[in-house]
Design an enzyme around this catalytic site. Structure first.
Site, PDB file in Angstrom:
ATOM      1  N   TYR A  36      25.066   1.776  24.449  1.00 51.56           N
ATOM      2  CA  TYR A  36      24.840   1.270  25.272  1.00 51.56           C
ATOM      3  C   TYR A  36      23.680   0.398  25.243  1.00 51.56           C
ATOM      4  O   TYR A  36      22.120   0.816  24.319  1.00 51.56           O
ATOM      5  CB  TYR A  36      25.098   1.597  26.658  1.00 51.56           C
ATOM      6  CG  TYR A  36      24.317   2.641  26.942  1.00 51.56           C
ATOM      7  CD1 TYR A  36      23.404   3.487  26.430  1.00 51.56           C
ATOM      8  CD2 TYR A  36      23.127   2.469  28.377  1.00 51.56           C
ATOM      9  CE1 TYR A  36      22.633   4.719  27.054  1.00 51.56           C
ATOM     10  CE2 TYR A  36      22.114   3.173  28.871  1.00 51.56           C
ATOM     11  CZ  TYR A  36      22.059   3.940  27.743  1.00 51.56           C
ATOM     12  OH  TYR A  36      20.300   5.534  28.683  1.00 51.56           O
ATOM     13  N   ARG A  55      18.094  -4.286  19.872  1.00 54.46           N
ATOM     14  CA  ARG A  55      17.819  -2.390  20.002  1.00 54.46           C
ATOM     15  C   ARG A  55      19.693  -2.287  19.393  1.00 54.46           C
ATOM     16  O   ARG A  55      19.715  -1.404  19.018  1.00 54.46           O
ATOM     17  CB  ARG A  55      17.307  -1.917  21.274  1.00 54.46           C
ATOM     18  CG  ARG A  55      17.445  -0.434  21.058  1.00 54.46           C
ATOM     19  CD  ARG A  55      16.293  -0.014  22.131  1.00 54.46           C
ATOM     20  NE  ARG A  55      16.880  -0.211  23.303  1.00 54.46           N
ATOM     21  CZ  ARG A  55      16.828  -0.515  24.761  1.00 54.46           C
ATOM     22  NH1 ARG A  55      14.948  -0.086  25.108  1.00 54.46           N
ATOM     23  NH2 ARG A  55      17.617  -0.789  25.642  1.00 54.46           N
ATOM     24  N   ARG A 103      41.899  13.651  19.018  1.00 52.95           N
ATOM     25  CA  ARG A 103      41.484  14.281  19.507  1.00 52.95           C
ATOM     26  C   ARG A 103      40.655  13.955  17.398  1.00 52.95           C
ATOM     27  O   ARG A 103      41.810  15.199  18.167  1.00 52.95           O
ATOM     28  CB  ARG A 103      41.046  14.650  20.017  1.00 52.95           C
ATOM     29  CG  ARG A 103      39.382  15.757  20.582  1.00 52.95           C
ATOM     30  CD  ARG A 103      39.585  16.329  21.754  1.00 52.95           C
ATOM     31  NE  ARG A 103      38.638  16.919  21.636  1.00 52.95           N
ATOM     32  CZ  ARG A 103      37.775  17.659  20.623  1.00 52.95           C
ATOM     33  NH1 ARG A 103      38.876  18.705  20.079  1.00 52.95           N
ATOM     34  NH2 ARG A 103      36.286  18.335  20.914  1.00 52.95           N
ATOM     35  N   HIS A 105      37.068  14.738  15.439  1.00 58.38           N
ATOM     36  CA  HIS A 105      35.229  14.319  15.435  1.00 58.38           C
ATOM     37  C   HIS A 105      35.324  13.161  14.158  1.00 58.38           C
ATOM     38  O   HIS A 105      34.254  12.796  14.518  1.00 58.38           O
ATOM     39  CB  HIS A 105      34.695  16.260  14.358  1.00 58.38           C
ATOM     40  CG  HIS A 105      34.477  16.919  16.126  1.00 58.38           C
ATOM     41  ND1 HIS A 105      35.942  17.714  16.963  1.00 58.38           N
ATOM     42  CD2 HIS A 105      33.582  17.469  16.531  1.00 58.38           C
ATOM     43  CE1 HIS A 105      35.097  18.137  17.588  1.00 58.38           C
ATOM     44  NE2 HIS A 105      33.753  18.464  17.335  1.00 58.38           N
ATOM     45  N   LYS A 150      20.091   4.553  21.217  1.00 55.30           N
ATOM     46  CA  LYS A 150      20.887   4.435  23.273  1.00 55.30           C
ATOM     47  C   LYS A 150      22.555   4.903  23.147  1.00 55.30           C
ATOM     48  O   LYS A 150      23.303   4.308  23.152  1.00 55.30           O
ATOM     49  CB  LYS A 150      20.376   2.563  23.664  1.00 55.30           C
ATOM     50  CG  LYS A 150      20.216   2.783  24.751  1.00 55.30           C
ATOM     51  CD  LYS A 150      19.130   2.250  25.380  1.00 55.30           C
ATOM     52  CE  LYS A 150      19.282   1.476  26.830  1.00 55.30           C
ATOM     53  NZ  LYS A 150      18.477   2.675  27.162  1.00 55.30           N
ATOM     54  N   GLU A 182       8.504  10.826  25.547  1.00 52.53           N
ATOM     55  CA  GLU A 182       9.104   9.887  26.834  1.00 52.53           C
ATOM     56  C   GLU A 182       9.784   9.953  27.876  1.00 52.53           C
ATOM     57  O   GLU A 182       9.317  11.854  28.312  1.00 52.53           O
ATOM     58  CB  GLU A 182      10.714   8.798  26.242  1.00 52.53           C
ATOM     59  CG  GLU A 182      11.125   9.364  26.118  1.00 52.53           C
ATOM     60  CD  GLU A 182      12.596   8.490  25.236  1.00 52.53           C
ATOM     61  OE1 GLU A 182      12.737   7.267  25.890  1.00 52.53           O
ATOM     62  OE2 GLU A 182      13.729   9.101  24.832  1.00 52.53           O
ATOM     63  N   LEU A 206      13.440   6.673  23.092  1.00 51.22           N
ATOM     64  CA  LEU A 206      13.472   4.958  22.481  1.00 51.22           C
ATOM     65  C   LEU A 206      12.862   3.880  22.827  1.00 51.22           C
ATOM     66  O   LEU A 206      11.488   3.729  23.572  1.00 51.22           O
ATOM     67  CB  LEU A 206      14.897   4.752  23.984  1.00 51.22           C
ATOM     68  CG  LEU A 206      15.490   3.546  23.498  1.00 51.22           C
ATOM     69  CD1 LEU A 206      16.680   4.414  22.559  1.00 51.22           C
ATOM     70  CD2 LEU A 206      15.638   3.452  25.388  1.00 51.22           C
TER      71      LEU A 206
HETATM   72  N1  PDD Z   1      16.816   3.353  30.318  1.00 50.24           N
HETATM   73  N2  PDD Z   1      13.798   5.957  27.650  1.00 50.24           N
HETATM   74  C1  PDD Z   1      15.593   6.043  27.567  1.00 50.24           C
HETATM   75  C2  PDD Z   1      14.961   7.626  27.502  1.00 50.24           C
HETATM   76  C3  PDD Z   1      15.361   5.795  28.522  1.00 50.24           C
HETATM   77  O1  PDD Z   1      17.053   5.437  28.704  1.00 50.24           O
HETATM   78  C4  PDD Z   1      14.640   4.059  28.863  1.00 50.24           C
HETATM   79  C5  PDD Z   1      16.046   2.840  29.794  1.00 50.24           C
HETATM   80  C6  PDD Z   1      14.140   3.701  28.630  1.00 50.24           C
HETATM   81  C7  PDD Z   1      13.488   2.810  28.704  1.00 50.24           C
HETATM   82  O2  PDD Z   1      13.751   1.377  27.949  1.00 50.24           O
HETATM   83  P1  PDD Z   1      14.048   0.028  28.272  1.00 50.24           P
HETATM   84  O3  PDD Z   1      12.628  -0.068  28.535  1.00 50.24           O
HETATM   85  O4  PDD Z   1      14.066  -1.370  26.864  1.00 50.24           O
HETATM   86  O5  PDD Z   1      14.805   0.062  29.405  1.00 50.24           O
HETATM   87  C8  PDD Z   1      13.232   4.236  27.608  1.00 50.24           C
HETATM   88  C9  PDD Z   1      18.391   2.373  31.712  1.00 50.24           C
HETATM   89  C10 PDD Z   1      17.276   1.334  31.624  1.00 50.24           C
HETATM   90  C11 PDD Z   1      19.192   3.691  31.672  1.00 50.24           C
HETATM   91  O6  PDD Z   1      19.607   3.917  30.553  1.00 50.24           O
HETATM   92  O7  PDD Z   1      19.350   3.383  32.474  1.00 50.24           O
END
Ligand code: PDD
Length: 288
Positions: A36, A55, A103, A105, A150, A182, A206
């Site tokens: 996403y 990304r 289903r 894997h 992501k 993070e 991320l």
């Molecule tokens: N999340 N690290 C993680 C694990 C995140 O889920 C996010 C953002 C970030 C920051 O990335 P960015 O600056 O590109 O938004 C770092 C989004 C906002 C969410 O899951 O809603």
């Protein structure tokens, strides 16, 4: 359909939210097999669209899923959603899953990805949080080895965020092998003797679009900024701690593990960077 109902995008169609349906055999639902993006839209303009799309492509490549749309298609789809959602700042959510299949894997043969996108209002950062900062706790990073993807499979992040909430904190700052990675849904910055520091990008975090922009803005404004390993001890002893994300912009952390960060108030380097960030947003709203 209710007149003002939100319009969403699902598999090539724009339709009211209440009419958007996905099969229970969708691999997103059954396995969390998808990726996403979250993209802010300020004054109707998608913020750092090219970076978010790059990304997205990296996430799709990592899970070996084809991107069914070109960059121009995505721009068209997402801009339509932003327009239909009315004025004010918004945040676009999009996700692709490996589609609907019995289903199993292993990847199914020749299946169409499921593509979903929606735009939601993005309220301005709460003045109270900007004035006083937020609380965070440090927790062991219990996630997998591919946090640069992501992925929609966010169970570990959810459990970590909830553990922070249970401790009256708004975010968990994650520690792997003694180093800061993070937040559960944000990137982390610290300030040490006037220098901004943020962890190096690798598979344990991320590559945040907001993070990258802050590094870029720091360089452009001659504020010393290092991408480097950060130990938990550095985090705890930092003069300032910030969290960054597309939905929360740059938030100062003023309480960490129930102790004040620095003097317990948002710091001067955060204040400066926040002002620079808001000015940068304004230039996008009013192109010269
Ligand atoms: N999340 N690290 C993680 C694990 C995140 O889920 C996010 C953002 C970030 C920051 O990335 P960015 O600056 O590109 O938004 C770092 C989004 C906002 C969410 O899951 O809603």
């Amino acid at each position: 359909m209710v007149m003002s109902e939100q319009i969403v995008f699902l598999n090539g169609k724009y339709l009211p939210l209440s009419e958007a349906r996905v099969s229970v055999l969708d691999r997103g639902f059954v396995f969390g097999d998808g990726v996403y993006e979250v993209i802010p839209a300020y004054g109707g303009r998608l913020f750092r669209f090219d970076e978010h799309l790059r990304r997205l492509q990296a996430s799709l490549d990592a899970i070996r899923l084809n991107n069914p749309y070109t960059a121009a298609d995505w721009l068209d789809i997402l801009t339509s959603l932003v327009k239909s959602d009315g004025p004010g700042d918004q945040s676009v959510y999009l996700q692709l899953t490996r589609g609907v299949a019995p289903r199993d894997h292993a990847f199914p043969d020749a299946v169409q990805p499921t593509v979903f996108a929606m735009a939601n209002p993005q309220p301005a950062p709460q003045p109270d949080l900007l004035e006083h900062g937020i609380a965070a706790v440090s927790l062991p990073d219990s996630r997998w080895q591919h946090c640069n993807i992501k992925s929609i499979a966010l169970l570990a992040n959810i459990l970590l965020r909830q553990q922070a909430m249970d401790e009256q904190a708004m975010e968990a700052i994650l520690i792997r092998d003694g180093l800061v990675t993070e937040g559960a849904a944000s990137n982390v910055f610290i300030v040490e003797q006037g220098r901004i520091k943020t962890p190096l990008k690798d598979a344990h975090l991320l590559p945040g679009i907001t993070r990258d922009l802050i590094v870029e803005l720091a360089q452009a404004n001659q504020i010393p900024c290092d991408e480097t390993h950060l130990s938990e001890a550095q985090l705890i002893g930092a003069d300032e701690v910030w969290l960054t994300s597309s939905t929360r912009e740059i938030l100062p952390v003023t309480t960490l593990n129930h102790q004040p960060v620095g003097n317990g108030r948002p710091g001067p380097v955060w204040q400066k960077m926040y002002t620079i960030f808001q000015a940068y947003k304004t230039t996008l709203r009013n192109p010269a």
